[in-house]
Design an enzyme around this catalytic site. Structure first.
Site, PDB file in Angstrom:
ATOM      1  N   GLY A  67      -2.405  -5.226  -9.901  1.00  0.00           N
ATOM      2  CA  GLY A  67      -3.817  -5.371 -10.205  1.00  0.00           C
ATOM      3  C   GLY A  67      -4.137  -6.636 -10.975  1.00  0.00           C
ATOM      4  N   THR A 106      -7.670   2.315 -17.759  1.00  0.00           N
ATOM      5  CA  THR A 106      -6.288   2.756 -17.914  1.00  0.00           C
ATOM      6  C   THR A 106      -6.057   3.547 -19.193  1.00  0.00           C
ATOM      7  OG1 THR A 106      -5.758   0.599 -18.870  1.00  0.00           O
ATOM      8  CG2 THR A 106      -5.334   0.901 -16.529  1.00  0.00           C
ATOM      9  N   ASP A 141      -4.942  -0.589  -6.638  1.00  0.00           N
ATOM     10  CA  ASP A 141      -3.476  -0.615  -6.657  1.00  0.00           C
ATOM     11  C   ASP A 141      -2.869   0.532  -5.865  1.00  0.00           C
ATOM     12  OD1 ASP A 141      -3.415  -2.846  -8.220  1.00  0.00           O
ATOM     13  OD2 ASP A 141      -2.697  -1.857 -10.037  1.00  0.00           O
ATOM     14  N   PRO A 142      -2.294   0.258  -4.689  1.00  0.00           N
ATOM     15  CA  PRO A 142      -1.556   1.305  -3.975  1.00  0.00           C
ATOM     16  C   PRO A 142      -0.397   1.873  -4.792  1.00  0.00           C
ATOM     17  CG  PRO A 142      -2.072  -0.497  -2.486  1.00  0.00           C
ATOM     18  CD  PRO A 142      -2.444  -0.969  -3.870  1.00  0.00           C
ATOM     19  N   HIS A 143       0.169   1.086  -5.711  1.00  0.00           N
ATOM     20  CA  HIS A 143       1.284   1.620  -6.487  1.00  0.00           C
ATOM     21  C   HIS A 143       0.832   2.517  -7.642  1.00  0.00           C
ATOM     22  CE1 HIS A 143       1.322  -2.482  -8.836  1.00  0.00           C
ATOM     23  NE2 HIS A 143       0.571  -1.622  -9.489  1.00  0.00           N
ATOM     24  N   TYR A 179       3.988 -27.466   6.990  1.00  0.00           N
ATOM     25  CA  TYR A 179       5.248 -26.856   7.407  1.00  0.00           C
ATOM     26  C   TYR A 179       5.200 -25.335   7.387  1.00  0.00           C
ATOM     27  CZ  TYR A 179       6.265 -25.938   2.464  1.00  0.00           C
ATOM     28  OH  TYR A 179       6.216 -25.484   1.170  1.00  0.00           O
ATOM     29  N   SER A 199       5.594 -16.925  -1.656  1.00  0.00           N
ATOM     30  CA  SER A 199       6.508 -15.978  -1.012  1.00  0.00           C
ATOM     31  C   SER A 199       6.264 -14.573  -1.544  1.00  0.00           C
ATOM     32  CB  SER A 199       7.958 -16.386  -1.274  1.00  0.00           C
ATOM     33  OG  SER A 199       8.215 -17.660  -0.715  1.00  0.00           O
TER      34      SER A 199
END
Length: 649
Positions: free
Chosen positions: A157, A302, A394-396, A425, A452
């Site tokens: 998140g 939270t 948040d899926p987690h 590239y 990445s």
């Protein structure tokens, strides 16, 4: 009433289970996942020779290397079993964690072995498409038009919030750049400088399309903050609730906005943004000639699970547009409670009418008659999400996906043009590179904050959404289990009799009924008037019911905690301190209250019989912990040769 398409979906068959009840199936499917990958390797160009022979694989050093590998994995397993947190157990009621779906774990492992990198289509032709599909799943859940919106997976998140602020910041400076370019300044000549700094999101995005048509978009974009750098006086103020996640303070630092340009929005005694004060602050800023960079709202804080009035924020923006001709960007941090939107959708993805919710819940057996969710104002907040500009979810968390899996959804994908960057590239400009949704396959890496990133997460999320649709009879069933358990636990805590230990008595106090399934509570010694001692008591209770006790096997109950502090919330926590019996002088002296905090996400206790068994265990645990505390303090008192003085830290 909708007819569920998944009436036979059994929640217990979705998870490995607290006692590995589904071990046989999980092992079989894990073996399948690994075997399929090994088959793929061995079948790829079958004419290629093998790297080594069977004889070579029995050579001493070869076998020794394998034995060393086994030994290291044995050590790792021992470390993990001894000190990891058992999120899968109903004895864990702490942070926003629970068991994870078997299908997501299996899909993650299956994809992980292919090691896809979702930075570019070239490195992840399969999982890039799965990520974009999953992002659109979430967009549909919130009511966004899937043809116009866009979503993707982040590491959490925090990064999703960063991306929301990133697009808001770049969007804010585009009108000013347009007004300064000789070929385009006439487009906005009817706007005052103040109006240029507070234009509506949709109006600015329409200008992007026009700039692209006349071929000057990239020139204009280089004149925004993206090219010229940050000018805080142009960006204006970031309005963030006091209940904010800490990521917003970091975001102001990272993006050069400056934390002094964050305007805190006060919260009411239920920790929702105070609507009246929000309106007052917004109007005052506009009338003072200030720009508003963005308004942040929270769907599921939270700390206490509060849900802001999103419908009121949308109404406020509309009023600002009509009254002042000025607007602002809205980002919703729904990292915690976002997935609960699925509980309000029928099989066609349409919002159920509020008055029909209970009957639908009863028809598929996910809530008993004495429990109702959500409150009317919470329902209206979820229904208004389709009007905001971007959403973190948040899926987690309540998606029950393993880490790391945050996400962001954007209402209008044209906004990506303000942040996209391309590396020759990595990203090919090829009109043929389109997926089934019509999105450029290379757009993922060029339009996100991270580079990445694991494609395995996309596979996990995609598989979960296919098994559990984002509606009342899919994810709704699993999420409802936690809500039911939270309501039952609240009721038990509210009527829990005082615990007597010798001459001492300890009672439980709970915070008001939450908007979601976060429970905050404290134990108070009857007769204690010291808030400092009260905080020390609950801090020590947390220590006895947390990871700090050491090995996981030693824990019989785990919870979390938080501090509701004057610095963050002003006088809002005073309402709870007063409810616990402390006077105003004590609050002024200490200005904080320490509370135990439990996100009740477990699916294991939805059955009333199972819940009663758990509650009986929990009562015994509470008594044991309180006795341990009293023993500790009395021992300390004897050693100090002083009278028992309660729980002074």
């Amino acid at each position: 009433m909708t007819k569920p398409l998944h009436p036979n979906l059994n929640i217990d068959a979705l998870f490995l289970g607290p006692k590995s009840e589904n071990a046989v199936f999980f092992r079989e499917m894990m073996e399948y996942a690994v075997s399929e990958h090994m088959h793929w390797r061995s079948s790829f160009h079958p004419g290629d020779s093998a790297l080594n022979t069977s004889v070579e694989r029995h050579e001493h050093n070869y076998r020794e290397t394998l034995y060393q590998t086994e030994g290291i994995l044995n050590q790792l397993s021992a470390k993990l079993k001894n000190t990891s947190i058992p999120f899968f157990s109903p004895r864990y009621l702490g942070h926003i964690n629970s068991d994870t779906l078997m299908v997501s774990n299996l899909a993650y492992v299956m994809a992980m072995m292919y090691n896809p990198n979702n930075c570019s289509y070239e490195a992840s032709p399969t999982t890039t498409e799965l990520e974009l599909e999953s992002g659109l799943d979430l967009c549909r859940m919130f009511g966004y038009d899937p043809k116009k919106s866009w979503g993707h997976i982040t590491s959490g998140g925090t990064v999703a919030n960063y991306e929301g602020l990133w697009v808001a910041r770049n969007l804010k400076t585009l009108p000013l750049a347009i007004s300064q370019h000789p070929k385009t300044k006439a487009l906005l000549s009817h706007k005052s400088p103040q109006q240029l700094r507070n234009m509506a999101t949709a109006e600015i995005l329409d200008l992007i399309t026009e700039l692209q048509q006349i071929g000057v978009f990239e020139e204009i974009r280089d004149m925004t903050c993206r090219g010229t750098g940050i000018k805080p006086e142009i960006l204006g103020k970031l309005l963030v609730p006091q209940s904010k996640h800490y990521s917003w303070m970091k975001a102001a630092d990272i993006f050069g906005i400056g934390q002094e340009n964050i305007i805190p929005l006060p919260v009411n005694e239920n920790y929702q943004t105070d609507v009246a004060k929000m309106r007052e602050i917004t109007f005052q800023l506009i009338e003072q000639g200030e720009a508003i960079l963005a308004m942040i709202a929270v769907v599921g804080t939270t700390e206490v699970g509060a849900i802001d009035r999103i419908d009121e924020i949308i109404a406020l923006r509309q009023e600002c547009e009509e009254r002042y001709g000025q607007s602002f960007y809205i980002h919703v941090d729904a990292a915690y409670a976002g997935y609960a939107c699925s509980m309000l959708l029928n099989e066609q993805g349409e919002f159920l009418e509020y008055d029909d919710l209970d009957s639908n819940y009863r028809s598929i057996g996910i809530m008993p008659e004495n429990i109702s969710w959500p409150k009317p104002e919470v329902y209206e907040s979820f229904k208004a999400l389709k009007e905001v500009d971007s959403i973190t979810v948040d899926p987690h968390k309540v998606g029950f996906i393993q880490y790391a899996a945050g996400s962001i959804c954007m209402k209008d994908k044209r906004i990506l043009d303000l942040i996209s960057a391309r590396a020759a590239y990595v990203f090919e400009e090829n009109d043929n590179q389109k997926n089934s949704a019509g999105s450029n396959r290379g757009i993922l890496g060029s339009s996100i904050m991270e580079g990445s990133k694991a494609g395995a997460t996309a596979a996990a999320l995609w598989a979960a959404h296919r098994l559990l649709p984002l509606n009342i009879s899919g994810y709704g069933k699993v999420i409802a289990a936690g809500i039911v358990t939270a309501h039952r636990l609240l009721e038990k805590l509210a009527t829990f009799p005082p615990i007597e230990v010798g001459k001492h008595q300890f009672e439980v106090h709970i915070m008001p009924s939450p908007d979601f399934h976060m429970i905050n509570f404290t134990f108070k010694e009857i007769g204690n008037e010291s808030l400092k001692n009260h905080n020390a008591l609950n801090k020590r209770l947390y220590e006895l019911c947390s990871y700090s006790t050491g090995r996981a096997y030693a824990n019989d109950f785990l919870t979390s905690s938080t501090i509701l502090d004057y610095k963050e919330y002003g006088d809002t926590p005073w309402h709870y301190a007063k409810k616990c019996g402390f006077n105003r002088d004590e609050w002024e002296k200490v200005h904080r209250i320490y509370v135990l905090r439990a996100a009740v996400m477990t699916y294991c206790l939805r059955n009333e019989e199972h819940f009663e068994e758990f509650w009986n265990q929990l009562q015994t645990i509470f008594v044991k912990k309180i006795n341990q505390l009293v023993d500790e303090e009395e021992k300390k008192t004897r050693l100090m040769s002083e009278p028992y003085t309660a729980f002074i830290s």
